[in-house]
Write a protein that holds these residues in place. Sequence first.
Motif, PDB file in Angstrom:
ATOM      1  N   THR A 116       3.690   1.150  -9.941  1.00 56.22           N
ATOM      2  CA  THR A 116       2.544   0.282  -9.688  1.00 56.22           C
ATOM      3  C   THR A 116       2.856  -1.102 -10.246  1.00 56.22           C
ATOM      4  O   THR A 116       3.765  -1.264 -11.070  1.00 56.22           O
TER       5      THR A 116
ATOM      6  N   GLN B  66       5.540   3.774   2.148  1.00 55.71           N
ATOM      7  CA  GLN B  66       6.632   4.734   1.971  1.00 55.71           C
ATOM      8  C   GLN B  66       7.237   5.134   3.319  1.00 55.71           C
ATOM      9  O   GLN B  66       8.406   5.490   3.405  1.00 55.71           O
TER      10      GLN B  66
ATOM     11  N   ASP C 121      -4.728  -1.299  -2.411  1.00 48.27           N
ATOM     12  CA  ASP C 121      -5.327  -0.094  -1.833  1.00 48.27           C
ATOM     13  C   ASP C 121      -5.717  -0.303  -0.382  1.00 48.27           C
ATOM     14  O   ASP C 121      -5.754   0.639   0.405  1.00 48.27           O
TER      15      ASP C 121
ATOM     16  N   ALA D  53       7.894   6.060  -7.105  1.00 43.10           N
ATOM     17  CA  ALA D  53       6.612   5.365  -6.956  1.00 43.10           C
ATOM     18  C   ALA D  53       6.239   4.672  -8.258  1.00 43.10           C
ATOM     19  O   ALA D  53       6.233   5.296  -9.321  1.00 43.10           O
TER      20      ALA D  53
ATOM     21  N   VAL E 135       0.832  -1.199   0.000  1.00 46.61           N
ATOM     22  CA  VAL E 135       0.000   0.000   0.000  1.00 46.61           C
ATOM     23  C   VAL E 135       0.874   1.259   0.000  1.00 46.61           C
ATOM     24  O   VAL E 135       2.078   1.209   0.259  1.00 46.61           O
ATOM     25  N   LYS E 136       0.230   2.391  -0.257  1.00 47.82           N
ATOM     26  CA  LYS E 136       0.943   3.674  -0.332  1.00 47.82           C
ATOM     27  C   LYS E 136       1.649   4.004   0.978  1.00 47.82           C
ATOM     28  O   LYS E 136       2.728   4.613   0.982  1.00 47.82           O
TER      29      LYS E 136
ATOM     30  N   LEU F 145       8.886   2.304  -4.309  1.00 49.50           N
ATOM     31  CA  LEU F 145       7.613   1.825  -3.771  1.00 49.50           C
ATOM     32  C   LEU F 145       6.754   1.337  -4.924  1.00 49.50           C
ATOM     33  O   LEU F 145       6.484   2.082  -5.868  1.00 49.50           O
TER      34      LEU F 145
ATOM     35  N   GLU G 198       3.134   0.270  -5.599  1.00 52.22           N
ATOM     36  CA  GLU G 198       1.781   0.211  -5.053  1.00 52.22           C
ATOM     37  C   GLU G 198       1.018  -0.919  -5.742  1.00 52.22           C
ATOM     38  O   GLU G 198       0.775  -0.877  -6.937  1.00 52.22           O
TER      39      GLU G 198
END
Length: 253
Positions: free
Chosen positions: A207, A69, A90, A205, A65-66, A85, A87
């Motif tokens: 995904t 970080q 959620d 960041a 998840v975010k 990171l 992601e």
Amino acid sequence: MKVLVPVKRVIDYNVKARVKADGSGVDLANVKMSMNPFDEIAVEEAIRLKEKGAAEEIVVVSIGVKQAQETLRTALAMGADRAILIEAADDVHTDIEPLAVAKLLKAVIDEEQPGLVIAGKQAIDNDMNATGQMLAALLGWGQATNAAEIEIEGDVAKVTREIDGGMQTLKVKMPAIITADLRLNEPRYASLPNIMKAKKKPLDAKTAADYGVDVAPRLTIVATTEPPARKAGVKVESVDELISKLKNEAGVL
């Protein structure tokens, strides 16, 4: 040499975990989270290798998840140079499974080309102890698990590990995957100046979609229950009474 260290955000080891009312998992709402202790040891070992001159750069990676970080910033404050990171979820209750994590780490490794990957041997939330082994298989690299001591000798990593019969020493040619055990080292505390410096260190960041990896779960949690309460102990007045209870009540003699 570049060292890559995966780190995971988990429930703090000092927190007593509570099961959700519906039994679908552990309740993480308003619960303190921190870096997985085995991963913290891996970060510390990478820093020590850099201090010895065996490593030039340390890259830490977290998948989840975010909020992870924060975990990466902790690793940067300890002494890592860069962070990535990915992601992939959620909801904090969504746990990315080891194979998906290994596939994402492989994609990162293909880009970063590290000479060594040091990971915690397992995460304390799911205790899978599988990601490092799966990653080695996907990369076709050598691996040394449950490391209690690491020495770098040229392009070879000498790893001492605990086994049932004592201590075992392996030599693995780099690039390689090493997973850290508790006895490898004692992680340092991040100083306030380093915590401030960590805020300015690069954190990229990404995904899971950026790497084309499907992180959909393959496992289904059927139920989660708390362990049964332990019965209170009893005091005995003599050795004879102890032996009698062990024999007649506990049935262990």
